[in-house]
Design an enzyme around this catalytic site. Sequence first.
Site, PDB file in Angstrom:
ATOM      1  N   ILE A  13      -5.949  -3.844  -4.481  1.00  0.00           N
ATOM      2  CA  ILE A  13      -6.368  -4.920  -3.574  1.00  0.00           C
ATOM      3  C   ILE A  13      -6.223  -6.272  -4.280  1.00  0.00           C
ATOM      4  O   ILE A  13      -6.710  -7.288  -3.785  1.00  0.00           O
ATOM      5  CB  ILE A  13      -7.818  -4.744  -3.033  1.00  0.00           C
ATOM      6  CG1 ILE A  13      -8.816  -4.657  -4.163  1.00  0.00           C
ATOM      7  CG2 ILE A  13      -7.941  -3.585  -2.087  1.00  0.00           C
ATOM      8  CD1 ILE A  13      -9.483  -5.932  -4.456  1.00  0.00           C
TER       9      ILE A  13
ATOM     10  N   ARG B  51      -3.031  -8.051  -6.350  1.00  0.00           N
ATOM     11  CA  ARG B  51      -1.782  -8.669  -5.903  1.00  0.00           C
ATOM     12  C   ARG B  51      -0.645  -7.676  -6.076  1.00  0.00           C
ATOM     13  O   ARG B  51      -0.578  -6.957  -7.083  1.00  0.00           O
ATOM     14  CB  ARG B  51      -1.453  -9.913  -6.740  1.00  0.00           C
ATOM     15  CG  ARG B  51      -2.079 -11.184  -6.242  1.00  0.00           C
ATOM     16  CD  ARG B  51      -1.500 -11.660  -4.908  1.00  0.00           C
ATOM     17  NE  ARG B  51      -2.167 -12.854  -4.429  1.00  0.00           N
ATOM     18  CZ  ARG B  51      -3.236 -12.880  -3.638  1.00  0.00           C
ATOM     19  NH1 ARG B  51      -3.789 -11.766  -3.209  1.00  0.00           N
ATOM     20  NH2 ARG B  51      -3.773 -14.025  -3.239  1.00  0.00           N
TER      21      ARG B  51
ATOM     22  N   GLU C 120       5.591  -8.972   0.252  1.00  0.00           N
ATOM     23  CA  GLU C 120       4.961  -9.050   1.586  1.00  0.00           C
ATOM     24  C   GLU C 120       5.711 -10.045   2.472  1.00  0.00           C
ATOM     25  O   GLU C 120       6.142 -11.088   1.972  1.00  0.00           O
ATOM     26  CB  GLU C 120       3.506  -9.492   1.433  1.00  0.00           C
ATOM     27  CG  GLU C 120       2.671  -8.443   0.751  1.00  0.00           C
ATOM     28  CD  GLU C 120       1.224  -8.901   0.521  1.00  0.00           C
ATOM     29  OE1 GLU C 120       0.780  -9.893   1.130  1.00  0.00           O
ATOM     30  OE2 GLU C 120       0.548  -8.249  -0.281  1.00  0.00           O
TER      31      GLU C 120
ATOM     32  N   HIS D  43      -2.649  -6.281   3.989  1.00  0.00           N
ATOM     33  CA  HIS D  43      -3.339  -7.387   3.295  1.00  0.00           C
ATOM     34  C   HIS D  43      -4.546  -7.882   4.116  1.00  0.00           C
ATOM     35  O   HIS D  43      -4.605  -9.056   4.499  1.00  0.00           O
ATOM     36  CB  HIS D  43      -2.365  -8.528   3.000  1.00  0.00           C
ATOM     37  CG  HIS D  43      -2.803  -9.424   1.891  1.00  0.00           C
ATOM     38  ND1 HIS D  43      -1.930  -9.989   0.997  1.00  0.00           N
ATOM     39  CD2 HIS D  43      -4.033  -9.863   1.515  1.00  0.00           C
ATOM     40  CE1 HIS D  43      -2.594 -10.751   0.124  1.00  0.00           C
ATOM     41  NE2 HIS D  43      -3.895 -10.687   0.430  1.00  0.00           N
TER      42      HIS D  43
END
Length: 320
Positions: free
Chosen positions: A230, A232, A261, A279
């Site tokens: 959680i 990066r 992402e 995310h």
Amino acid sequence: MSKPEILVTDRFIPVVLDGLNSAFVTHELWKADDPEAVLSSVAGNIRGIAAGHTIPFNADFIDRFPNLEIIANFGVGYDNIDAAYAATRNILVTNTPDVLTEEVADTAIGLMIMTARELSASERWLRAGNWNGPYPLTRGTLRGKKLGIFGLGRIGKAIARRAEAMLMEVSYHNRNPLADVDYRYFATLTELAAHCDVLLCAAPGGPATRHIINTDIFKALGPEGMFINIGRGSTVDETALIEALQNETIMTAGLDVFEFEPKVPQALIDMDHVVLLPHVASASQHTRDAMGQLQVDNLTHWFKNGAPITPVAETPWPRS
Ligand code: NAP
Ligand code: 8YV
């Protein structure tokens, strides 16, 4: 006195856009048909920027604004901004710490349980009408397991507190051991991975952590190991992660963040036992509003009172 001119890079939530529009003259880049034309015409007037994650704030971009005083980021992680370079130009960088800590920790624990106990896969199985006999027993469990936290900062500590209540033994790796916790410290990430059953990343992105989680770390974690991210996506060599999952070097993974992402490799999507979230760790209305308000408050405090609220470490206030 005329209102300061602010550049607004992203389509932020209403608490941000409304707050900025009432306090400043705003230039909303995200609305522009020709962002380059907007930048060229207003760059010299811009004194503050409300920053999101659509534009990398590297030296070249920062240098386009000769009168820039402050970059206020939406988010606690600011690897999108070259804060060390901003410091050389006496430009403040602020982020949104604390207000999201407990929400992100809740999500991290949820993701860890979902991953160990295959909760996404078992729900898909039910919805597909497969409940004629029992869902297969899960190989994964958190019972008797050791949690290794990479990045025991504000969020890491909030996760650790929850994990203690779940009877997990907690250990961690940071660059520096902490005096205010009793959890076991490992001086290297490899040693932490070798010790724990669940390796959880709550560390920042940026050059110092890029691909720090790689094949060697997955080998150390081992075939019963679970990996949760959680922090990066850039901290992980995603190709190495996919190989480690395909080769069963590790058992499973739960990911809220990805290297590129919003692109998620098809190889991960194809793995039914792996849990993938878009995310969303801080993504409740409550917490995003609190983050947005803090972003706005950093800008308004700077221009009204001459001090930011939450400057990042590279641009401390008062200046040293
Ligand atoms: P924080 O309080 O600054 O904690 C960061 C921790 O990471 C510190 O304990 C730090 O310890 C450690 N660390 C930093 N660089 C390191 C390195 N190179 N090697 C080893 N350890 C390192 O930050 P936070 O508020 O907990 O947030 C942490 C991160 O979570 C953010 O930066 C962001 O990337 C991520 N995040 C993700 C979401 C999401 O939606 N998924 C939401 C919020 C935050 P040392 O300084 O001693 O090394
Ligand atoms: C947000 C985050 O999703 O705060 C952070 O570092 O990663 C998240 O809370 C992000 O900042 C919004 O784009």
